[in-house]
Design a protein around this motif. Structure first.
Motif, short mmCIF file in Angstrom:
data_model
loop_
_atom_site.label_atom_id
_atom_site.label_comp_id
_atom_site.label_asym_id
_atom_site.label_seq_id
_atom_site.Cartn_x
_atom_site.Cartn_y
_atom_site.Cartn_z
N ALA A 331 38.80 47.02 37.07
CA ALA A 331 39.15 45.87 36.24
C ALA A 331 40.67 45.67 36.22
O ALA A 331 41.17 44.53 36.34
CB ALA A 331 38.61 46.06 34.83
N LEU A 332 41.41 46.76 36.09
CA LEU A 332 42.87 46.67 36.12
C LEU A 332 43.36 46.19 37.48
O LEU A 332 44.29 45.37 37.58
CB LEU A 332 43.48 48.03 35.79
N THR A 333 42.74 46.69 38.55
CA THR A 333 43.12 46.27 39.90
C THR A 333 42.85 44.79 40.11
O THR A 333 43.67 44.07 40.71
CB THR A 333 42.33 47.08 40.95
N ALA A 334 41.72 44.30 39.62
CA ALA A 334 41.37 42.88 39.76
C ALA A 334 42.37 41.99 39.02
O ALA A 334 42.75 40.93 39.51
CB ALA A 334 39.95 42.64 39.25
N VAL A 335 42.80 42.45 37.84
CA VAL A 335 43.79 41.68 37.06
C VAL A 335 45.11 41.61 37.82
O VAL A 335 45.74 40.55 37.93
CB VAL A 335 43.99 42.30 35.67
N LEU A 336 45.55 42.76 38.36
CA LEU A 336 46.80 42.78 39.13
C LEU A 336 46.70 41.92 40.38
O LEU A 336 47.65 41.23 40.75
CB LEU A 336 47.15 44.23 39.51
N GLY A 341 48.14 36.85 43.31
CA GLY A 341 47.60 35.87 44.25
C GLY A 341 46.83 36.48 45.39
O GLY A 341 46.66 35.85 46.44
N VAL A 342 46.33 37.70 45.21
CA VAL A 342 45.55 38.38 46.25
C VAL A 342 44.08 38.04 46.04
O VAL A 342 43.53 38.24 44.96
CB VAL A 342 45.75 39.90 46.20
#
Length: 383
Positions: A331-336, A341-342
């Protein structure tokens, strides 16, 4: 298998051992966590990368696309005869037909640096099909301005532009009238403009059409309409695709037939193998470290089946805790990724597949690590 705790309650032996010997199993939990994270991030990035190819389709409301015969991917379109839409206009289920043009251009930044861009020219009228899901009515109205363009927000820094900036494309002045969060292309910058603006930027391609976008009445059979409108001539000049089928075809082409797709898929497969091996070895080591405890249980007459159930339960809880941590980190990775813009795509089938895979790895590793213990004399292990 259960034991009695200090107040006389039945407690699962597997959970009790994990609770009181958590340091022994911590490495296994972390291995499951990061293996799951590695697999899901790699696959989400892979799907996100190649789903960007089909964004002109997914962000448009067209039910059918008419394009150059046997085109393998939407970004590989070529000019088609302007009469390719004749049958569409007279089909009883068709409600709208509009032109769509794609072409490459040369954009010059303020500092003179040239940037390759791909132009998407659409009909900006309020009922237009092209990018109707992506653009607001206000943005479509802005595209009606002569020389007005919309670019992806992720490309603003690369172009050194902002809303209101005046740039040059093919030595003609254009104005950035808006930005969009999507439409980040692979290897080039996406520019959306009106067909009228495209005629000034691409005078040599005046009158050309890359695709005809076709809208059907609600409830119409798009598959039957595509078959009816497909070119039946002896020499096929154009093909007709359903929007969803054309989107999948485009993504599969880039994934399976392009060098970029094969390379990225190989890297994802390698990450999967590494994650599986590390998790297997770490989990096996954690369980084998309890060999004396298992040997003592066998010496006390505990059956092999009961020991297998204990190990399977331990493996299940290790997988559960590891996957819970994976969910938090992902979830943290998806937010980052979204902030940077990835593109990442994580459909439900991907999440379920990773969960099932991690549980299979955990349970299989537990059973494999127990096999040597089952085939060894308990007295040997207790020395």
């Amino acid at each position: 298998m259960t034991i009695l705790d200090n107040v006389g309650r039945d407690v699962s032996l597997a959970r009790a051992s994990l609770r009181y010997e958590w340091r022994r199993y911590l490495a296994a939990v972390l291995a499951v966590t990061f293996a799951g994270l590695l697999v899901v991030v790699q696959l989400a990035l892979l799907l996100g990368l190649f789903s960007s190819v089909s964004t002109p389709i997914t962000y448009s409301a067209a039910d059918l696309w008419i394009g150059y015969r046997n085109t393998q991917s939407v970004d590989m379109g070529r000019p088609i005869p302007t009469v390719s839409d004749t049958d569409a206009w007279i089909h009883p289920d068709v409600t709208r037909v509009e032109r769509y043009l794609t072409a490459y251009g040369d954009l010059r930044r303020d500092d003179g640096v040239a940037v390759s861009v791909i132009l998407h020219a659409i009909d900006p009228s309020p009922g237009g099909l092209g990018f109707s899901v992506l653009l607001s009515p206000e943005q479509r109205e802005l595209l009606d301005e002569p020389g007005g363009i919309i670019i992806a927000e992720a490309d603003m820094k690369k172009l050194g532009a902002r809303v209101g900036s005046v740039l040059e494309i093919n030595n003609r002045r254009v104005t950035v009238v808006g930005v969009t969060e999507a439409m980040r292309a692979i290897g080039s910058t996406t520019v959306i403009c009106s067909l009228a603006t495209a005629r000034t930027l691409l005078p040599e391609q005046r009158g050309e059409v890359t695709y005809y976008l076709v809208g059907l009445r609600p409830g119409a059979d798009s598959r039957a309409a595509a078959r009816t409108l497909d070119d039946k001539g002896p020499i096929k000049r154009y093909s007709v695709w359903e929007a969803n089928a054309f989107s999948i075809q485009s993504e599969l082409y880039w994934l399976l037939e392009s060098g970029a797709g094969v390379g990225t898929a190989f890297a994802s497969l390698l990450a999967l193998v590494v994650g599986v091996v590390i998790t297997n070895q770490t989990l096996s080591g954690a369980i084998q470290a309890s060999s004396k405890e298992y040997a003592a249980l066998r010496a006390l007459g505990v059956s092999k089946g009961a020991l297998k159930r204990v190990v399977l339960e331990q493996s299940f809880w290790i997988g559960t805790v590891g996957l819970s941590l994976t969910a938090v980190l992902f979830a943290l990775t998806a937010v980052l990724a979204a902030a940077s813009g990835v593109a990442m795509v994580f459909p439900l089938w991907l999440i379920l597949s990773v969960v099932i895979l991690i549980y299979l790895i955990a349970l299989t590793s537990g059973l494999m690590s127990l096999k040597p213990l089952m085939n060894t004399d308990p007295a040997t292990l207790l020395r």
